[in-house]
Design an enzyme around this catalytic site. Structure first.
Site, PDB file in Angstrom:
ATOM      1  N   SER A 183     -24.354 -50.040  49.560  1.00 33.41           N
ATOM      2  CA  SER A 183     -25.782 -50.161  49.247  1.00 33.41           C
ATOM      3  C   SER A 183     -26.033 -49.863  47.776  1.00 33.41           C
ATOM      4  CB  SER A 183     -26.596 -49.189  50.105  1.00 33.41           C
ATOM      5  OG  SER A 183     -27.897 -49.065  49.555  1.00 33.41           O
ATOM      6  N   HIS A 218     -25.206 -54.586  50.127  1.00 34.26           N
ATOM      7  CA  HIS A 218     -26.415 -54.223  50.877  1.00 34.26           C
ATOM      8  C   HIS A 218     -27.559 -53.982  49.896  1.00 34.26           C
ATOM      9  CE1 HIS A 218     -28.342 -52.521  54.514  1.00 34.26           C
ATOM     10  NE2 HIS A 218     -28.886 -51.620  53.690  1.00 34.26           N
ATOM     11  N   ASP A 231     -31.426 -52.940  49.576  1.00 36.23           N
ATOM     12  CA  ASP A 231     -32.541 -52.297  50.276  1.00 36.23           C
ATOM     13  C   ASP A 231     -33.854 -52.659  49.612  1.00 36.23           C
ATOM     14  OD1 ASP A 231     -31.275 -50.674  52.368  1.00 36.23           O
ATOM     15  OD2 ASP A 231     -30.288 -49.651  50.697  1.00 36.23           O
ATOM     16  N   MET A 244     -37.755 -52.199  49.630  1.00 31.04           N
ATOM     17  CA  MET A 244     -38.775 -51.260  50.141  1.00 31.04           C
ATOM     18  C   MET A 244     -40.092 -51.515  49.416  1.00 31.04           C
ATOM     19  SD  MET A 244     -36.633 -47.702  50.219  1.00 31.04           S
ATOM     20  CE  MET A 244     -34.920 -47.646  50.740  1.00 31.04           C
ATOM     21  N   HIS A 272     -31.712 -55.844  53.459  1.00 30.10           N
ATOM     22  CA  HIS A 272     -32.316 -54.967  54.462  1.00 30.10           C
ATOM     23  C   HIS A 272     -33.773 -54.761  54.059  1.00 30.10           C
ATOM     24  CE1 HIS A 272     -32.395 -50.631  56.310  1.00 30.10           C
ATOM     25  NE2 HIS A 272     -33.157 -51.478  56.972  1.00 30.10           N
ATOM     26  N   MET A 301     -37.118 -53.226  54.377  1.00 33.20           N
ATOM     27  CA  MET A 301     -37.931 -52.129  54.900  1.00 33.20           C
ATOM     28  C   MET A 301     -39.343 -52.347  54.386  1.00 33.20           C
ATOM     29  SD  MET A 301     -35.047 -49.240  54.403  1.00 33.20           S
ATOM     30  CE  MET A 301     -34.222 -50.328  53.253  1.00 33.20           C
ATOM     31  N   MET A 351     -30.404 -47.566  62.197  1.00 36.25           N
ATOM     32  CA  MET A 351     -30.591 -46.561  61.135  1.00 36.25           C
ATOM     33  C   MET A 351     -30.056 -45.218  61.618  1.00 36.25           C
ATOM     34  SD  MET A 351     -32.002 -47.983  58.461  1.00 36.25           S
ATOM     35  CE  MET A 351     -31.925 -46.422  57.598  1.00 36.25           C
ATOM     36  N   ASP A 393     -26.441 -47.570  59.171  1.00 33.15           N
ATOM     37  CA  ASP A 393     -26.949 -47.428  57.805  1.00 33.15           C
ATOM     38  C   ASP A 393     -27.600 -46.064  57.651  1.00 33.15           C
ATOM     39  OD1 ASP A 393     -28.003 -47.767  55.293  1.00 33.15           O
ATOM     40  OD2 ASP A 393     -29.486 -49.271  55.867  1.00 33.15           O
TER      41      ASP A 393
HETATM   42  C1  DX5 Z   1     -31.988 -45.998  53.455  1.00 31.30           C
HETATM   43  C2  DX5 Z   1     -31.267 -47.274  53.175  1.00 31.30           C
HETATM   44  C3  DX5 Z   1     -29.813 -47.134  53.109  1.00 31.30           C
HETATM   45  C4  DX5 Z   1     -29.326 -46.185  52.039  1.00 31.30           C
HETATM   46  C5  DX5 Z   1     -28.045 -45.587  52.486  1.00 31.30           C
HETATM   47  O1  DX5 Z   1     -33.253 -46.239  53.885  1.00 31.30           O
HETATM   48  O2  DX5 Z   1     -31.561 -48.247  54.144  1.00 31.30           O
HETATM   49  O3  DX5 Z   1     -29.179 -48.400  52.976  1.00 31.30           O
HETATM   50  O4  DX5 Z   1     -29.125 -46.810  50.814  1.00 31.30           O
HETATM   51  O5  DX5 Z   1     -27.660 -44.634  51.561  1.00 31.30           O
HETATM   52  P1  DX5 Z   1     -26.648 -43.466  51.979  1.00 31.30           P
HETATM   53  O6  DX5 Z   1     -25.385 -44.156  52.364  1.00 31.30           O
HETATM   54  O7  DX5 Z   1     -26.515 -42.650  50.749  1.00 31.30           O
HETATM   55  O8  DX5 Z   1     -27.279 -42.741  53.118  1.00 31.30           O
HETATM   56 ZN    ZN Z   2     -30.299 -50.108  54.097  1.00 30.94          ZN
END
Ligand code: DX5
Ligand code: ZN
Length: 221
Positions: free
Chosen positions: A8, A31, A33, A35, A64, A66, A135, A173
């Protein structure tokens, strides 16, 4: 069931994402993220950055989302060329339609499930999915501790996938590291997101290989 590692970039240096991705050539996916300050209390990046990343790497992007209203925005990531697009069960208004739309555009369709959201109500959706993302922290931030409470749900999801006869990947994740990856693999996960464990390592690519080896050995045992 082949083990795959999806580092990620939430834990990478956002000032030089292209260079950061180049540090993990052995990754199966990158990956990303997304948001939006609505679905989660954090803001990261959106479509313009994803479009630039697609130009910067040949590793497929595992987006991903969110975000609130994925029904409206998720197809745009598939149209841009993301290999996999995951939307959240808690945010989607019409998950069947959205999963089918993503596949029709040519992306793999993923369903994200928060730690306290049950998988049972989504069992009928499995034929329309390529991946379930479980998650293992509350979504929003990298570097949070792994939630062991999700392990039974990983097992349950593996059973549902097996029963369905569909080829659906199970991604975990949040908090995935050398300390926790074996537990996830034993429970039935096969795609592993790791943010801080990979980009916090001295040699991120070696960590990708280490995590893959650990997960493969645990899955076989
Ligand atoms: C959190 C993200 C993850 C995050 C994971 O909401 O969806 O993808 O980057 O990071 P680590 O591996 O540090 O928990
Ligand atoms: Zn993620």
């Amino acid at each position: 069931m082949a083990v795959q590692i999806s580092p990620s970039i939430l834990s990478a240096d956002f000032a030089c994402l292209g260079e950061e991705i180049a540090r993990v050539p052995d990754a199966d996916w990158i990956h990303v993220d997304v948001m939006d300050y609505q679905f989660v209390p954090n803001l990261t990046l959106g479509l313009p950055v994803v479009e630039s990343l697609l130009q910067a790497t040949r590793i497929p992007l595992d987006c991903h989302l969110m975000i609130a209203d994925p029904d409206r925005w998720a197809p745009t990531y598939a149209e841009a060329g993301a290999g996999s697009v995951t939307f959240h069960a808690e945010a989607a208004k019409a998950p069947v339609r959205l999963a089918r739309t993503l596949r029709q555009i040519g992306a793999r369709a993923g369903l994200g499930i928060n730690p306290t959201t049950p998988i049972g109500p989504y069992a009928e959706l499995l034929p329309d999915l390529d991946m379930v993302l479980l998650m293992t922290v509350e979504p929003g931030f990298a570097g949070q501790p792994f939630l062991d409470m999700v392990l039974p749900k990983i097992r349950q999801t593996r059973e549902l996938v097996q029963r369905s006869g569909c080829d659906v990947w199970i991604q975990v994740d949040g908090g995935v590291s050398e300390k926790t990856i074996e537990r996830c693999a034993e429970a039935g996960a096969d795609v592993f997101v790791a943010g801080s464990a990979v980009f916090g390592a001295e040699d991120p690519d070696r960590m990708v290989r280490t995590l893959r080896e650990m997960a493969a050995a645990a899955a076989d045992s």
